[in-house]
Enzyme design. Sequence first.
Site, mmCIF file in Angstrom:
data_model
loop_
_atom_site.group_PDB
_atom_site.id
_atom_site.type_symbol
_atom_site.label_atom_id
_atom_site.label_comp_id
_atom_site.label_asym_id
_atom_site.label_seq_id
_atom_site.Cartn_x
_atom_site.Cartn_y
_atom_site.Cartn_z
ATOM 1 N N CYS A 1 21.950 8.182 29.389
ATOM 2 C CA CYS A 1 22.163 9.025 28.209
ATOM 3 C C CYS A 1 21.312 8.557 27.033
ATOM 4 O O CYS A 1 20.992 9.345 26.143
ATOM 5 C CB CYS A 1 23.646 9.008 27.829
ATOM 6 S SG CYS A 1 24.714 9.740 29.089
ATOM 7 N N ASP B 1 5.223 16.708 44.593
ATOM 8 C CA ASP B 1 6.177 17.164 45.607
ATOM 9 C C ASP B 1 7.534 17.455 44.978
ATOM 10 O O ASP B 1 8.190 18.456 45.305
ATOM 11 C CB ASP B 1 6.334 16.104 46.699
ATOM 12 C CG ASP B 1 5.075 15.920 47.532
ATOM 13 O OD1 ASP B 1 4.206 16.822 47.516
ATOM 14 O OD2 ASP B 1 4.959 14.866 48.200
ATOM 15 N N CYS C 1 29.645 11.338 31.599
ATOM 16 C CA CYS C 1 30.239 10.038 31.891
ATOM 17 C C CYS C 1 31.746 10.119 31.654
ATOM 18 O O CYS C 1 32.189 10.753 30.684
ATOM 19 C CB CYS C 1 29.631 8.963 30.998
ATOM 20 S SG CYS C 1 27.852 8.746 31.191
ATOM 21 N N CYS D 1 32.727 9.371 28.145
ATOM 22 C CA CYS D 1 31.844 9.922 27.115
ATOM 23 C C CYS D 1 32.629 10.584 25.987
ATOM 24 O O CYS D 1 33.543 11.372 26.229
ATOM 25 C CB CYS D 1 30.886 10.937 27.739
ATOM 26 S SG CYS D 1 29.788 11.738 26.555
ATOM 27 N N CYS E 1 26.040 14.996 23.733
ATOM 28 C CA CYS E 1 26.025 15.135 25.187
ATOM 29 C C CYS E 1 26.617 16.480 25.596
ATOM 30 O O CYS E 1 26.048 17.205 26.410
ATOM 31 C CB CYS E 1 26.797 13.991 25.836
ATOM 32 S SG CYS E 1 26.859 14.066 27.640
#
EC number: 4.98.1.1
Length: 423
Positions: free
Chosen positions: A200, A385, A405, A408, A413
Amino acid sequence: MIRFCPSCFALKRTAPVLNHTSRLGNYFNNTFSKFSVNRMSVSSYSSDASSTVMDESPPNGVTKSVSGKGPTAVVMMNMGGPSNLDEVGPFLERLFTDGDIIPLGYFQNSLGKFIAKRRTPKVQNHYSDIGGGSPILHWTRIQGSEMCKILDKKCPESAPHLPFVAFRYAPPLTEDMLDELKKANVSRAVAFSQYPQWSCATSGASLNELRRKLIEKGMEKDFEWSIVDRWPLQQGLINAFAENIEETLKTYPEDVRDDVVIVFSAHSLPMSQVAKGDPYVYEIAATSQAVMKRLNYKNKFVNAWQSKVGPLPWMSPATDFVIEQLGNRGQKNMILVPIAFTSDHIETLKELEDYIEDAKQKGITGVKRVSSINGSMTAIQGMADLVAEHLKAKVPYSRQFTQRCPGCTSESCAERINFFQDF
């Protein structure tokens, strides 16, 4: 003595170090010339850090893909680093005023600016030691340019693919990249995190900034975004690390080669963040295990953590501690592998080299550093790729991207996840 930690710009007490400035100061000339001659042929590199796009002109004047839409942008997102000494001050100010990576609470802006101003002269000295600036932009441009050449062949339906750079704390910045996307008539953009392992504080911080700048500029709907948010087990990445380790092992006498201990060194993380469930620690472990599997576990290995800041607990054991303790037990030969980085910068060129010099002073004479993947075509092919699979899968991000999380409490976030879920 007191040494200034070059990567996190904090004071820390260590043993004295030898002067290796001249060796690091020649890094750019020696490394870049070897790269051009021995590894691959690339176009000349412009040092103009304000240029956000790399080789952005579509081939033969093409401005649309075969689908009739504009070019596909691949945005290489990373922390960045000052390309010259004048950029060090602004770089530190952006870093210390970002609460996503260094939370300072209510005084974030004022205290962050104060710390940055106080530390700029010392940090400039450290960048002088490695040639006057970070090579991270150089390598990112090479990786992006070569990757997009491969993508044009692998994915003609979304060609042309144009590489852009968006650094969080040094030019080219996120807001500049967005202006360049607009100028290039881009329709689809892939935010490609150059942190293979998610945290994060790193990948999250870069994407938080992308969200903020899109909103500030009113560009929320200007591009179709998708995200390559983590790739700790990508086979090209694993093979590139393994190849670099194998090349370094060859520099040891054959009779001691199998006894060399491989020390995977990653930037540390505060235990408060680890306790919340940040996936970075176990994704680092996954990468190192995959590399050792590729090497058939021929050598012993250790995971270690560098660049701790301040008195609070961080992930351990620390890289310099590991070197010293193994050395005290008679282990003189070790290889330091910067497992969390896609290009060399201050933490590899200065900090790891300082550890090596410390070790020599203590009689631990066989410690060597593996270069980051830099211009490895094995790694660049792996990046191509990865992005090709991402484009063809037509998914906006990995399944793990929306998993917060467990502990969190960050509003940014939640805002990041909600924002990109709309694409």
